[in-house]
Design an enzyme around this catalytic site. Structure first.
Site, PDB file in Angstrom:
ATOM      1  N   TYR A 190     -13.701  40.004   8.124  1.00 26.63           N
ATOM      2  CA  TYR A 190     -13.000  41.286   8.235  1.00 26.63           C
ATOM      3  C   TYR A 190     -13.353  42.239   7.099  1.00 26.63           C
ATOM      4  CZ  TYR A 190      -9.560  42.321  11.847  1.00 26.63           C
ATOM      5  OH  TYR A 190      -8.943  42.711  12.993  1.00 26.63           O
ATOM      6  N   LYS A 257     -13.310  25.202   7.731  1.00 29.33           N
ATOM      7  CA  LYS A 257     -14.582  24.591   8.109  1.00 29.33           C
ATOM      8  C   LYS A 257     -15.265  24.130   6.825  1.00 29.33           C
ATOM      9  CE  LYS A 257     -17.576  23.800  11.408  1.00 29.33           C
ATOM     10  NZ  LYS A 257     -17.409  22.675  12.296  1.00 29.33           N
ATOM     11  N   ASP A 311     -12.879  23.264  14.124  1.00 29.63           N
ATOM     12  CA  ASP A 311     -13.212  22.967  15.528  1.00 29.63           C
ATOM     13  C   ASP A 311     -12.229  21.970  16.126  1.00 29.63           C
ATOM     14  OD1 ASP A 311     -16.269  21.588  14.220  1.00 29.63           O
ATOM     15  OD2 ASP A 311     -14.243  20.813  14.073  1.00 29.63           O
ATOM     16  N   ASP A 335      -8.655  34.417  13.984  1.00 29.29           N
ATOM     17  CA  ASP A 335      -8.881  35.315  15.113  1.00 29.29           C
ATOM     18  C   ASP A 335      -9.067  34.496  16.395  1.00 29.29           C
ATOM     19  OD1 ASP A 335      -9.424  37.559  16.537  1.00 29.29           O
ATOM     20  OD2 ASP A 335     -11.407  37.918  15.687  1.00 29.29           O
TER      21      ASP A 335
END
Ligand code: NAD
Length: 449
Positions: A190, A257, A311, A335
């Site tokens: 962002y 992640k 994930d 998001d």
């Protein structure tokens, strides 16, 4: 005494914030931004529902003093000119600290102008080619929602995800879904550090990486910079942890992640653990401590702090949704997850939202302006009503919040719903559906709370 040109601060108690701890009087001043399009329908319905819940739960002792603040079409009409987010609107929100808003038109195409009545985009000012109105066409501008987030530093995007019995939904475990997503709002992708292939910046970065690390990046690459800071991560996780404490929730999950991106995503998780375990006394217990010290049985009054790889969380919220109550994520993961999660409970229609900073919070309908229905008293006001529930929780008026949630749940269960849900419910074979208007839904909620 602060004074504004168009915004009138009503008599009442200004909300005070001490580093995010609010002091709310019995007659708090709360900002309200009507929004474009169907804002004209849903926002007053929300206000009526909130007023009724506050009146009922306080026996008339408490009352919100609504303070209209003007952005979008209303800003053009009030201030003249073409500024859709005047500084006065930003200042007024900062002054009252808590506000709620309808949706705002955002230009998306290549055209130079957009009509704030009907969202039609065109290449000239003056009258709108589509709706013919003469007072709503503005030159292209950046999203009002993004503008509010940036100018008020509203760094946490908060999205509660829960199921309401009766909402058509393909997920057979929808009723087990009940969690809140805290997504970082200001950094990661962002921040917008995105450089075109072949540009000076992209080439310089490729060169710098080669010089300093010996690593090769293909010279025809576009380059994005993904900053994740300790400051940004910690203040986001702090909000998520505080929410879990205030709302008596059992766990906070840091989603990242970090297995691939150690120093951005991985650090987000590490800093998150630091906040939970160092800043909240001994309220938080890690999964390791849960097994090492408590034999796997959660001690009473404690909150579990855990982390999951981004994930795998997409599987987990489907296969074990009841194990999650608050999730904290950097921007991009947040998001994706927010959109995926809302589908688990039937889609965007009823999803509430908020953007929260240290002292200021803006609650919002999460859908758009649906201009073809504007002014028809037809659309579903559920999103902004449930955003008002979040707002009441934020103010500590939990009882009024619970009444409204109960009213919404009962209205849906009874099949007293607007056209959008009515159509879906009927197509699923329900025969007891009563289609009501936007204001009719508000009344159905009030009757049932
Ligand atoms: P939209 O959300 O306005 O409409 C998408 C579909 O959902 C339409 O069929 C619409 O009729 C329906 N819908 C939306 N809200 C509804 C409600 N409360 N009840 C029943 N049905 C509802 O999205 P769009 O058409 O892509 O966008 C219209 C305008 O809104 C654009 O200018 C867009 O940029 C803006 N927008 C604003 C926000 C925001 O302010 N938060 C969010 C999304 C879109």
């Amino acid at each position: 005494m602060v004074s504004f040109k168009q915004v009138h601060i009503p008599d009442g108690d200004l909300i005070a914030s001490d580093g995010g701890v609010l002091k709310v009087g019995d007659h708090p001043v709360v900002g309200v931004l009507r929004g474009d399009g169907i804002g004209i329908d849903i926002t007053p319905v929300m206000q009526k529902v909130v007023d009724a819940a506050v009146e009922k739960t306080s026996g008339g002792r408490r009352q919100i003093r609504w303070c209209p603040i003007y952005a979008g079409l209303e800003a053009l009409q009030r201030y003249g000119g073409t500024d859709v987010l005047p500084q006065e609107a930003v200042d007024a929100i900062a002054h009252v600290k808590v506000a709620i808003k309808g949706p705002f038109t955002t230009p998306i195409g290549e055209e130079t102008h957009v009509c704030l009545h009907c969202a039609h985009q065109q290449m000239h000012d003056g009258a709108c080619d589509a709706c013919k109105k003469t007072d709503g066409v503005a030159p292209r501008f950046r999203s009002i929602n993004v503008g509010l987030r940036q100018r008020l530093d509203l760094y946490a995007c908060v999205r509660p995800i829960r199921y309401f019995d009766g909402v058509p939904c393909p997920n057979k475990w929808a009723d087990r879904v009940n969690f809140v997503i805290f997504r970082e709002n200001t950094e990661d992708v962002y921040a917008g550090h995105d450089f075109e292939r072949g540009s000076d910046v992209a080439l310089a970065i490729i060169d710098l990486v080669k010089k300093m690390t010996g690593r090769d990046i293909r010279p025809d690459s576009g380059i994005g910079v993904k900053p994740i800071s300790e400051t940004g991560s910690k203040r986001l996780v702090r909000k998520a942890c505080q929410w879990a404490v205030d709302q008596n929730l059992p766990s906070v999950t840091l989603v990242h992640k970090g297995n691939i991106m150690k120093f951005t995503e991985g650090s987000f998780a590490r800093w998150g653990y630091e906040v939970a375990t160092r800043e909240f006394g001994d309220r938080f217990v890690t999964e390791k401590a849960l097994w090492d010290q408590f034999g796997g049985k959660m001690p009473a009054g404690k909150i579990l702090i855990k982390d999951r790889i981004a994930d795998s969380i997409f599987q987990q919220i489907q296969t074990r949704p009841d194990e999650y109550s608050v999730l904290a994520l950097p921007n991009l993961n947040g998001d994706y997850l927010s959109d995926a999660a809302i589908a688990l409970v039937g889609g965007l229609g009823l999803g509430p939202g908020a953007n929260i900073g240290t002292d200021v919070a803006v609650f919002e309908a999460t859908h758009g302006t649906a201009p073809k229905y504007a002014g028809q008293d037809k659309v579903n006001p559920g999103s902004i009503i449930l955003s008002a529930v979040m707002m009441l929780n934020h103010m500590g008026w939990n009882e009024a919040a619970e009444r409204i949630t109960a009213g919404v749940a009962a209205a849906i269960r009874d099949g007293h719903v607007t056209y959008d849900l009515a159509r879906q419910m009927k197509s699923e074979g329900r025969t007891d559906v009563t289609e009501v208007s936007c204001s009719g839904f508000g009344n159905a909620v009030i009757d049932r709370m």
